[in-house]
Design a protein around this motif. Structure first.
Motif, PDB file in Angstrom:
ATOM      1  N   VAL A  51       0.858  -1.195   0.000  1.00  0.00           N
ATOM      2  CA  VAL A  51       0.000   0.000   0.000  1.00  0.00           C
ATOM      3  C   VAL A  51       0.893   1.244   0.000  1.00  0.00           C
ATOM      4  CG1 VAL A  51      -1.835   1.242   1.193  1.00  0.00           C
ATOM      5  CG2 VAL A  51      -1.834  -1.263   1.180  1.00  0.00           C
ATOM      6  N   LYS A  72       0.090   4.524  -0.581  1.00  0.00           N
ATOM      7  CA  LYS A  72      -0.499   5.864  -0.421  1.00  0.00           C
ATOM      8  C   LYS A  72       0.461   6.796   0.321  1.00  0.00           C
ATOM      9  CE  LYS A  72      -2.984   4.570   3.746  1.00  0.00           C
ATOM     10  NZ  LYS A  72      -3.981   3.543   4.045  1.00  0.00           N
ATOM     11  N   SER A 105      -5.211   4.408  -1.766  1.00  0.00           N
ATOM     12  CA  SER A 105      -6.465   4.746  -1.074  1.00  0.00           C
ATOM     13  C   SER A 105      -7.126   6.014  -1.585  1.00  0.00           C
ATOM     14  CB  SER A 105      -6.199   4.954   0.418  1.00  0.00           C
ATOM     15  OG  SER A 105      -5.759   3.770   1.012  1.00  0.00           O
ATOM     16  N   VAL A 131      -7.885   0.385  -2.257  1.00  0.00           N
ATOM     17  CA  VAL A 131      -8.213  -0.105  -0.913  1.00  0.00           C
ATOM     18  C   VAL A 131      -8.910   0.957  -0.058  1.00  0.00           C
ATOM     19  CG1 VAL A 131      -6.294  -1.764  -0.989  1.00  0.00           C
ATOM     20  CG2 VAL A 131      -5.953   0.431   0.157  1.00  0.00           C
ATOM     21  N   MET A 164     -13.320  -8.413   2.545  1.00  0.00           N
ATOM     22  CA  MET A 164     -12.243  -7.595   3.095  1.00  0.00           C
ATOM     23  C   MET A 164     -12.709  -7.027   4.424  1.00  0.00           C
ATOM     24  SD  MET A 164     -11.646  -3.999   3.270  1.00  0.00           S
ATOM     25  CE  MET A 164     -10.345  -2.825   2.922  1.00  0.00           C
ATOM     26  N   LEU A 220     -11.300  -4.330   7.879  1.00  0.00           N
ATOM     27  CA  LEU A 220     -10.328  -3.404   8.458  1.00  0.00           C
ATOM     28  C   LEU A 220     -10.713  -3.272   9.922  1.00  0.00           C
ATOM     29  CD1 LEU A 220      -9.849  -0.222   6.267  1.00  0.00           C
ATOM     30  CD2 LEU A 220      -8.781  -0.519   8.464  1.00  0.00           C
ATOM     31  N   SER A 234       0.081  -3.814   8.508  1.00  0.00           N
ATOM     32  CA  SER A 234       1.406  -3.950   9.127  1.00  0.00           C
ATOM     33  C   SER A 234       1.339  -4.470  10.566  1.00  0.00           C
ATOM     34  CB  SER A 234       2.135  -2.603   9.112  1.00  0.00           C
ATOM     35  OG  SER A 234       2.396  -2.212   7.779  1.00  0.00           O
ATOM     36  N   GLY A 245       1.479  -1.334   4.263  1.00  0.00           N
ATOM     37  CA  GLY A 245       2.053  -0.033   3.925  1.00  0.00           C
ATOM     38  C   GLY A 245       3.288   0.270   4.745  1.00  0.00           C
ATOM     39  N   THR A 246       3.058   0.616   6.016  1.00  0.00           N
ATOM     40  CA  THR A 246       4.121   1.108   6.890  1.00  0.00           C
ATOM     41  C   THR A 246       5.317   0.159   6.995  1.00  0.00           C
ATOM     42  OG1 THR A 246       2.348   2.156   8.136  1.00  0.00           O
ATOM     43  CG2 THR A 246       4.516   2.110   9.175  1.00  0.00           C
ATOM     44  N   ARG A 258       3.852   7.101   6.924  1.00  0.00           N
ATOM     45  CA  ARG A 258       3.287   7.851   5.803  1.00  0.00           C
ATOM     46  C   ARG A 258       3.617   9.326   5.907  1.00  0.00           C
ATOM     47  NH1 ARG A 258       0.063   3.480   5.613  1.00  0.00           N
ATOM     48  NH2 ARG A 258      -1.279   3.865   7.398  1.00  0.00           N
TER      49      ARG A 258
HETATM   50  C1  LIG Z   1      -3.387   2.353   4.643  1.00  0.00           C
HETATM   51  C2  LIG Z   1      -4.063   1.051   4.523  1.00  0.00           C
HETATM   52  C3  LIG Z   1      -3.351  -0.159   4.661  1.00  0.00           C
HETATM   53  C4  LIG Z   1      -1.882  -0.212   5.038  1.00  0.00           C
HETATM   54  O1  LIG Z   1      -1.762   0.049   6.413  1.00  0.00           O
HETATM   55  P1  LIG Z   1      -0.365  -0.138   7.221  1.00  0.00           P
HETATM   56  O2  LIG Z   1      -0.805  -0.157   8.632  1.00  0.00           O
HETATM   57  O3  LIG Z   1       0.449   1.074   6.886  1.00  0.00           O
HETATM   58  O4  LIG Z   1       0.256  -1.386   6.778  1.00  0.00           O
HETATM   59  C5  LIG Z   1      -4.050  -1.331   4.482  1.00  0.00           C
HETATM   60  N1  LIG Z   1      -5.367  -1.345   4.196  1.00  0.00           N
HETATM   61  C6  LIG Z   1      -6.076  -0.208   4.057  1.00  0.00           C
HETATM   62  C7  LIG Z   1      -7.522  -0.305   3.741  1.00  0.00           C
HETATM   63  C8  LIG Z   1      -5.458   1.022   4.238  1.00  0.00           C
HETATM   64  O5  LIG Z   1      -6.184   2.124   4.126  1.00  0.00           O
END
Ligand SMILES: *Cc1c(COP(=O)(O)O)cnc(C)c1O
Length: 228
Positions: free
Chosen positions: A34, A36, A57, A79, A161, A163, A202, A219-220, A226
């Motif tokens: 990711v 972004k 994103s 995402v 999916m 979160l 992450s 991502g991180t 970020r």
């Molecule tokens: C930003 C994001 C990620 C990545 O998150 P990290 O904690 O930086 O790995 C994954 N999924 C979604 C939906 C995000 O918005």
């Protein structure tokens, strides 16, 4: 300082270790990077280190980045939250959409997917915490929404999916992922072709892989903090 290439190597080793530990086949888990807030140069670095699946994103940030990287064979995953005025751009520039949570959005993506591209792979976002402020549908809404999306010709429904709320500790982190895996198992007899659990970032990747993630969105741990 470790480089992006070092982190790619470390993450791939970690994923392989977890696949093995939890009885998953080798290669069962796909790493989506990711990107972004991170520029195209970082994506090139990650690609040079062996990655080809990237996530974004924010449509406005993503489209110029995707266009400037068009010389590379990359697969792009959207995402983020999907605003209805952005569906045309998403349908044109992405191969996957992870966070569909209403039929209206799916219908727009279906209508706007360009004829020359393959169907858009997509996942339904599931809200397992019941918080109204969060995106995603309640598990009980899944059969109807999944059936309706599966009937759209230019979309290919692949799975679910989520979160989850940040949670401390491996066992607590596993709970929502186990629930998402159960939601998918209940849906599979009703809707053919579902093979995807997009879960784990992450901070909770290990727990997601333990519960059957097929895509982790990282991502991180790859690109560092970020940029705002
Ligand atoms: C930003 C994001 C990620 C990545 O998150 P990290 O904690 O930086 O790995 C994954 N999924 C979604 C939906 C995000 O918005």
């Amino acid at each position: 300082m470790d480089t992006i290439a070092d982190r790619v190597t470390a993450l791939r080793e970690r994923i392989a270790t977890l696949e093995n530990r939890y009885g998953r086949p080798g290669g069962a888990v796909t790493l989506v990077a990711v990107a972004k807030t991170h520029g195209a140069a970082r994506v090139r670095e990650a690609h040079a280190a062996g990655l080809s699946q990237f996530g974004e994103s924010y449509v406005q940030e993503a489209v110029p980045k995707i266009e400037s990287l068009a010389d590379l064979p990359l697969t792009w995953h959207f995402v983020g939250r999907i605003q209805s005025n952005k569906t045309a751009s998403i349908a044109q520039h992405f191969a996957w959409v992870h966070g569909i949570d209403r039929l209206r959005i799916a219908e727009r993506l279906d209508a706007q997917r360009p004829a020359g591209l393959p169907p858009l792979d997509c996942c339904i976002e599931v809200n397992l915490s019941g918080e109204a402020s969060k995106g995603g549908v309640a598990p009980r809404e899944l059969p109807e929404l999944a059936g309706a999306i599966a009937a759209l010709p230019r979309l290919r429904l692949r799975g679910l999916m989520t979160l989850p709320e940040p949670a401390a500790g491996f066992e607590r982190q596993r709970q929502p992922f186990a629930r998402l895996a159960r939601c998918l198992a209940e849906l599979q007899p009703l809707v053919p072709g579902l093979d995807t659990l997009s879960m784990g970032m992450s901070d909770d990747m290990d727990a997601a892989i333990a519960e059957g993630a097929t895509i982790v969105r990282i991502g991180t741990a790859l690109f560092g903090p970020r940029e705002s």
